[in-house]
Design an enzyme around this catalytic site. Structure first.
Site, PDB file in Angstrom:
ATOM      1  N   LYS A   8       0.849  -1.195   0.000  1.00  0.00           N
ATOM      2  CA  LYS A   8       0.000   0.000   0.000  1.00  0.00           C
ATOM      3  C   LYS A   8       0.884   1.244   0.000  1.00  0.00           C
ATOM      4  O   LYS A   8       2.058   1.217   0.388  1.00  0.00           O
ATOM      5  CB  LYS A   8      -0.930   0.024   1.214  1.00  0.00           C
ATOM      6  CG  LYS A   8      -0.224   0.129   2.586  1.00  0.00           C
ATOM      7  CD  LYS A   8       0.153   1.541   3.003  1.00  0.00           C
ATOM      8  CE  LYS A   8       0.900   1.578   4.330  1.00  0.00           C
ATOM      9  NZ  LYS A   8       1.460   2.917   4.646  1.00  0.00           N
ATOM     10  N   ASP A 133      -2.218  -1.653  10.445  1.00  0.00           N
ATOM     11  CA  ASP A 133      -2.422  -1.667   8.990  1.00  0.00           C
ATOM     12  C   ASP A 133      -3.081  -2.948   8.490  1.00  0.00           C
ATOM     13  O   ASP A 133      -3.537  -2.990   7.336  1.00  0.00           O
ATOM     14  CB  ASP A 133      -1.082  -1.514   8.263  1.00  0.00           C
ATOM     15  CG  ASP A 133      -0.551  -0.092   8.271  1.00  0.00           C
ATOM     16  OD1 ASP A 133      -1.341   0.839   8.541  1.00  0.00           O
ATOM     17  OD2 ASP A 133       0.657   0.096   8.016  1.00  0.00           O
TER      18      ASP A 133
END
EC number: 2.7.1.148
Length: 280
Positions: A8, A133
């Site tokens: 990401k 995350d």
């Protein structure tokens, strides 16, 4: 089974407060990119067995993929074990959630193999126990993440945008970056509403011009070379450049593949871990 664990980037990262337990309260826009680790995950008679193609990656309980398997086995009282082979392509300690992505891939695979009946909300609950995350990595795509990262709201897809990603030869400790951050000294915050609007209207130039990561206040101050990388990317025609997460990876968006390829060719001669990829 074979699973891809996607990296990401942060299209924005804002710190808006701090909890009594020391965790920072975040508001950030996260985006999956087409850079991924490959995991082969399959049943074992017993135990958790992790191996990796990179010898510097720990394969014991320090590895988030291992932690994810251990958590799942304990939570659902699994009698068998699991073999996990990681082919690592995402740079480590880079602000790209590589370890979190691996953990999310393991959780999804374990659900498929051992407990297909459990609800996705249970998987997200387990994910948060591993790292902030990991819930986002379970969902992926384009999303607004709040709280300590556990509140994930999907946004309109912001896919197929070209970017160059540069990770210098050193890593950065996320814990140390947050420890060094003084939230009272953050002068300029991201305009999250404007950025969400840019995402929803697929306005790459508007987003690139207004991207903001407040953790740059710490990491760029400690590593001047990151400022140089940002400037070089802009000089090669990027619409905007920014650090992802706590760093040190820097990414830049391009609206022209020829410019992006030229930038990649030049940056690759200076930084081994340089990638040309897309949002997905």
């Amino acid at each position: 089974m074979l699973v891809k664990a996607y990296a990401k980037i942060n299209l924005s990262l804002d710190v808006i407060g701090k909890r009594e337990d020391g965790y920072h309260l975040l508001r950030m826009i996260m985006q999956t990119i087409d850079l991924y680790d490959v995991l082969r995950i399959y049943k074992a008679q017993n135990g958790i067995h992790v191996s990796c193609n990179k010898n510097y990656v720990p394969c014991d309980s320090r590895n988030l993929a291992y932690k994810a398997a251990e958590l799942f086995i304990n939570r659902y009282d699994i009698k068998n074990g699991v073999n996990i082979r990681i082919v690592k392509n995402i740079p480590t300690s880079a602000g790209l959630a590589g370890g979190s992505a691996d953990a999310a891939a393991v959780l999804k695979a374990m659900k498929y193999i051992y407990a297909p009946g459990i609800h996705d909300s249970e998987l997200l609950e387990l994910a948060l126990k591993i790292g902030a995350d990991v819930p986002y990595c379970i969902i992926g795509g384009t999303a607004l993440c709040e709280g300590i990262g556990e509140l994930v709201t999907p946004l309109a897809p912001f896919k197929d945008h070209i970017l160059i990603l540069v990770k210098p030869s050193f890593g950065v400790s996320t814990k140390e970056v947050y420890r060094s951050l003084d939230i009272h000294k953050i002068i300029k915050h991201p305009d999250t509403k404007l950025l969400i609007d840019a995402v929803s209207r697929n306005r790459l130039a508007l987003l690139s011009k207004n991207m903001k990561n407040v953790l740059e206040n710490v990491t760029l101050k400690d590593h001047f070379i990151l400022r140089e990388i940002k400037e070089q990317l802009i000089d090669f025609g990027a619409l905007g450049a920014m650090m992802s997460g706590s760093g040190p990876s820097i990414f830049a968006f391009f609206d022209d593949m020829l410019k992006a390829q030229n930038c990649y060719d030049k940056m690759k001669t200076k930084y081994r871990e340089t990638f040309i990829t897309r949002t997905i």
